[in-house]
Each structure stands twice: as structure tokens, then as C-alpha cells.
Design an enzyme around this catalytic site. Structure first.
Site, PDB file in Angstrom:
ATOM      1  N   LYS A 116       0.820  -1.213   0.055  1.00 34.59           N
ATOM      2  CA  LYS A 116       0.161   0.009   0.072  1.00 34.59           C
ATOM      3  C   LYS A 116       0.796   1.377  -0.010  1.00 34.59           C
ATOM      4  O   LYS A 116       0.388   2.397  -0.486  1.00 34.59           O
ATOM      5  CB  LYS A 116      -0.975  -0.041   1.124  1.00 34.59           C
ATOM      6  N   LYS A 201      -3.390  10.250   8.032  1.00 33.03           N
ATOM      7  CA  LYS A 201      -4.276  11.126   8.842  1.00 33.03           C
ATOM      8  C   LYS A 201      -5.648  10.105   8.842  1.00 33.03           C
ATOM      9  O   LYS A 201      -6.126   9.649   8.009  1.00 33.03           O
ATOM     10  CB  LYS A 201      -4.659  12.453   8.130  1.00 33.03           C
ATOM     11  N   HIS A 208     -16.861   5.582   2.673  1.00 32.21           N
ATOM     12  CA  HIS A 208     -16.310   4.735   1.803  1.00 32.21           C
ATOM     13  C   HIS A 208     -16.916   4.679   0.402  1.00 32.21           C
ATOM     14  O   HIS A 208     -17.894   4.191   0.304  1.00 32.21           O
ATOM     15  CB  HIS A 208     -16.010   3.386   2.502  1.00 32.21           C
ATOM     16  N   ARG A 292      -9.148  -7.822  -7.685  1.00 30.43           N
ATOM     17  CA  ARG A 292      -9.829  -8.905  -7.719  1.00 30.43           C
ATOM     18  C   ARG A 292     -11.437  -8.745  -7.999  1.00 30.43           C
ATOM     19  O   ARG A 292     -11.725  -7.538  -7.651  1.00 30.43           O
ATOM     20  CB  ARG A 292      -9.554  -9.736  -6.507  1.00 30.43           C
ATOM     21  N   VAL A 295     -16.694  -8.871  -3.217  1.00 29.28           N
ATOM     22  CA  VAL A 295     -18.089  -9.555  -2.501  1.00 29.28           C
ATOM     23  C   VAL A 295     -18.970  -8.497  -2.991  1.00 29.28           C
ATOM     24  O   VAL A 295     -20.083  -9.145  -3.515  1.00 29.28           O
ATOM     25  CB  VAL A 295     -17.960  -9.357  -0.849  1.00 29.28           C
TER      26      VAL A 295
END
Ligand code: ADP
Length: 444
Positions: A116, A201, A208, A292, A295
Site C-alpha cells: 500500500k 491522517k 467509503h 480482484r 464481495v
């Protein structure tokens, strides 16, 4: 096109992939651990191979066992689903090295997003805003303190190779940081075999928002709108919807452009999701890219009419995208509830065991992706997701109503599930108004 595909996964996603294969006329091979011998994905596949005992490291995570099963059954390709080996670039390399097409991005694209810190650095240089932070590994507490002070508390400590919310800690001051840093490091080391941490932060009450993209080998990359996944428990998604109640067409255009830029920057092919946090003032920040199938892909399928798994398989076989951006139209509203075998009244303790009675909801606007059936025994060895209920209607209000009906109809006896908890969330006036953020459940 492939003739035969091995699905290196279990549960609802294995069944979802088998269905896509059947629709494409492709034969399927299921793999299973001995505890999964009575699983539905085995019955739906054309062939099946037992790859080991219940422990994931010795079955669904065992690369040699999966490659042997692929050799034994003579498949052309391997679909990893989500979880398990889906984002393991070494697995992708080994598949290709053994002559099996890995249904996903190239291992180098996976690597670019798997770490990341590197991902954030490359996104920053591509001009995509990322969550403010240091974007480099932090070796020790004094350095961590210095960085946290310069960013300004609260901050969030994250694992460089993180996933599933592991190794993540919110920190409000120097003292807390001193205490939590070694714990997060150890958790990251155990979970990801690498204790590297970074700090960013901590945004207060963000949403999201993520963008689904699909890219082929011929430089075409399309976006399929966004999903709002702000309803989370312990940083894990519970309810997802598309479109987001807060995203305007202008905002959508902006993040879709960021997402396509992100994919193109790393020469990404296959389906993927670019995740952003949206702060209270309307700024988007890149968080990570999931390389990928996810869900929550069915909500996007519902509003676009595009079968994302079929597209993923076709692209892996070398075909160009069958849809152009101008042909993507977002229509209606879809919501997904993830039903887990957990006890919401007992701190969401896993509730494995035998399903005594089962009724799966249906009717207009309802899709249920699940691997459970009456008398099925849910093992304790795996993820507690047992079903996804997707409601689709013309408007958000109608989709919520449709979901309420489905949750009322859904009968699972013998184990505890999160169905009652979902009912509470979707009947909450704030949810109904679309006033959601990642702290919604804490304040329920
Ligand atoms: P993982 O890959 O472990 O799932 P993510 O980086 O995707 O972790 O983050 C998961 C969730 O954690 C996000 O959806 C959000 O709710 C929360 N989160 C992550 N980073 C931040 C941040 N900087 N500020 C606020 N919340 C965050």
C-alpha cells in the site's frame, strides 16, 4: 475461450463463478477441503478435487495442492475468487509458470497495488489525491511520533501489506501511539509476514466510496459507477449500495477518472476496484486498489446489467471488452446486505453449526447469492459470510423497502445470523435519508 476452469475458492463466490462459467459454456473444477465435502460448489461443478484438510493453509491457501488439482484435471485457467490466494502475486506467477491462465491482473500489476505504501506513492505521482500521510515505512516509535505530530492527531497506523482491517489502529496522542505501535507491528507481522507500518491522517466520519473498473489487454478501460460501502463494523463492510446517495454526476465523473487513471498507471487488466475515502468537505482520497472480484460486485451488476464475472473471464481469455464506456448506463438503485453466521447480541461471536430450517427470499428485485441449504453445517474454519441479499428497484426508497421484505422472509434456523442487525440498520431514519458514514454502526 477457455474449455475448463478451476475455481480456487469455496462458498458463495465459488458458486458465483461456476454460474458464470456455465453461462459461457465452460466446464468447471471445484476444489474443497475435507470439511467442505458436502458443499454446494462441489455439486454444481463438473468435477471436484479434495485438496486437503480444513485448515486453510493446507487446502485453499496451499499453492502446490491447487496446482496439482489443476494438472490432474487438465484445466486451462484458474479463478481465485476473493480472499485466500486472490491477491497473492506469487500464486499468479506460479499459475502462469505452470501453463494455467490466472483469471485476474498480471502479477506485476498486483504487486504495484499489494504494497500500500508503493501504491500510494505511484498514485501521488499520477496526480491522484491520496489520504495525507507519510507514505513510507516507519521503523520505530520516535519516527512514528514525529510523523504523527506533523500530520496532526488523530492518525491511523496501517500495515503496508494490510487487508481485512488487520494491523490497523487509530491513535489520538503520543502515549497511545507508544502503546499501540508494537501491537500493530506484531499483528501485521503475523497476518502478512511483514511488520512494515505506515501512518496516515485519520479522517473523521468519512464515507467509503469505491469505483468498479474493467480493463482489457487492448488499452480499453471502463468504469461502472461507484459503490457506497460506508456501513462498516470494525472497518469491515456490512452493507453496500450503488449509486451512492451522496455522489453527484460531477463527483462521479471525477472519481471515475481517478480510478481509470489509477488502473492505466499500472497497466492494469481484468476487473478491479479503486477505493476512496470521501471527507466531510467533499474531498476524495485514494485509499487502495483491490485487484480482484469483490464481495459487493452484484450491486454494480444490478444497476448496469453487466455480468462482471463473465467479463472478467472473457478478458482473461484474451477477448476485448464487449462494452464501451458510452454503453454503460446506471439505472435504478441496488443495496446488498452481507449475512454472516454471527450473533449480533453477543458481540458478533461466530455462530457456526447446522442449519435446521431454511427459507431463501425471492420475488421481484431480489437476488440471493449463497452456498447454504437446509441441514448444511457451517464450518468454523472459514469466513462467516453465508449469504448476500441484493435488492434492486427504481429508487433507493423502493430498494430499501424491497430489502426489508426480503430480510423478513429470510428464515435461517439453528444458528444465529446478522439478519436482525441488518433490519435495525435499514429501518434507521438516518440510513433511510442516506446520512451514512463509516461510524454509523458505532452510533446506532
Ligand atoms: P483493509 O485493506 O485492511 O480493509 P482499508 O485501507 O481498505 O483496510 O480500510 C478499511 C476501512 O478502514 C475503510 O473503509 C475506512 O472505514 C477505514 N479507514 C481506513 N483508512 C482510514 C483513514 N485514513 N481515515 C478514516 N478511516 C479510515
Amino acid at each position: 475461450m477457455f474449455k475448463k476452469i478451476l475455481i480456487a475458492n469455496r462458498g458463495e463466490i465459488a458458486i458465483r463463478i461456476i454460474r458464470a462459467c456455465k453461462d459461457l459454456g465452460i466446464e468447471t473444477v471445484a476444489v474443497y477441503s475435507d470439511i467442505d465435502a458436502n458443499s454446494l460448489h462441489i455439486r454444481f461443478a463438473d468435477q471436484s478435487v479434495c485438496i486437503g484438510p480444513a485448515s486453510p493453509t493446507r487446502s485453499y491457501l496451499s499453492i502446490p495442492a491447487i496446482i496439482s488439482a489443476a494438472e490432474l484435471t487438465g484445466v486451462d485457467a484458474i479463478h481465485p475468487g476473493y480472499g485466500f490466494l486472490a491477491e497473492n502475486s506469487r500464486f499468479a506467477e506460479i499459475c502462469e509458470g505452470n501453463g494455467f491462465k490466472f483469471i485476474g491482473p498480471s502479477s506485476s500489476a498486483m504487486k504495484s497495488m499489494g504494497d500500500k505504501i508503493l501504491a500510494k506513492q505511484s498514485m501521488l505521482s499520477a496526480g491522484i489525491p491520496v489520504v495525507p500521510g507519510n507514505h513510507e515505512k516507519i521503523e520505530n516509535i520516535p519516527k512514528a511520533k514525529k510523523i504523527a505530530q506533523s500530520i496532526g492527531y488523530p492518525v491511523i497506523i496501517k500495515a503496508a501489506l494490510g487487508g481485512g482491517g488487520k494491523g490497523m489502529r487509530i491513535v489520538n496522542n503520543d502515549n497511545q501511539l507508544e502503546r499501540v505501535f508494537p501491537i500493530a507491528k506484531e499483528e501485521a507481522r503475523v497476518s502478512f509476514r511483514d511488520g512494515s507500518l505506515y501512518i496516515e491522517k485519520y479522517l473523521e466520519k468519512p464515507r467509503h466510496i469505491e469505483v468498479q473498473i474493467i480493463a482489457d489487454d487492448y488499452n480499453s478501460c471502463i468504469s461502472l459507477g461507484e459503490r457506497d460501502c460506508s456501513i462498516q463494523r470494525r472497518h469491515q463492510k456490512l452493507i453496500e449500495e450503488s449509486p451512492s446517495p451522496i455522489v453527484t454526476p460531477t463527483m462521479r465523473k471525477k472519481i471515475e477518472n481517478y480510478a481509470k487513471k489509477a488502473a492505466q498507471t499500472i497497466d492494469y487488466t481484468s476487473v478491479g476496484t479503486v477505493e476512496f475515502l470521501l471527507d466531510k468537505t467533499g474531498n476524495f482520497y485514494f485509499m487502495e486498489m483491490n485487484t480482484r472480484i469483490q464481495v459487493e460486485h452484484p450491486v454494480t451488476e444490478a444497476i448496469t446489467g453487466i455480468d462482471i464475472v463473465k467479463e472478467q473471464i472473457k478478458i482473461a481469455s484474451g477477448k476485448p471488452l464487449s462494452i464501451k464506456q458510452k454503453d454503460v448506463h446506471l439505472k435504478g438503485h441496488a443495496i446488498e446486505c452481507r449475512i454472516n453466521a454471527e450473533d449480533p447480541e453477543n458481540d458478533f461471536k461466530p455462530s457456526p453449526g447446522k442449519i435446521e430450517h431454511l427459507y431463501i427470499p425471492g420475488g421481484p428485485g431480489i437476488r440471493v447469492d449463497t452456498h447454504i441449504y437446509g441441514e448444511y453445517i457451517i464450518p468454523s474454519s472459514y469466513d462467516s459470510l453465508i449469504a448476500k441479499v441484493i435488492a434492486y428497484a427504481d429508487t433507493r426508497e423502493q430498494a430499501i423497502q424491497c430489502m426489508e421484505r426480503a430480510l423478513d422472509e429470510f428464515l435461517i434456523e439453528g444458528i444465529k445470523t446478522t439478519i436482525p442487525f441488518h433490519k435495525r440498520i435499514i429501518s434507521d431514519p438516518r440510513f433511510k435519508k442516506g446520512k451514512i458514514d463509516t461510524s454509523f454502526i458505532q452510533n446506532l
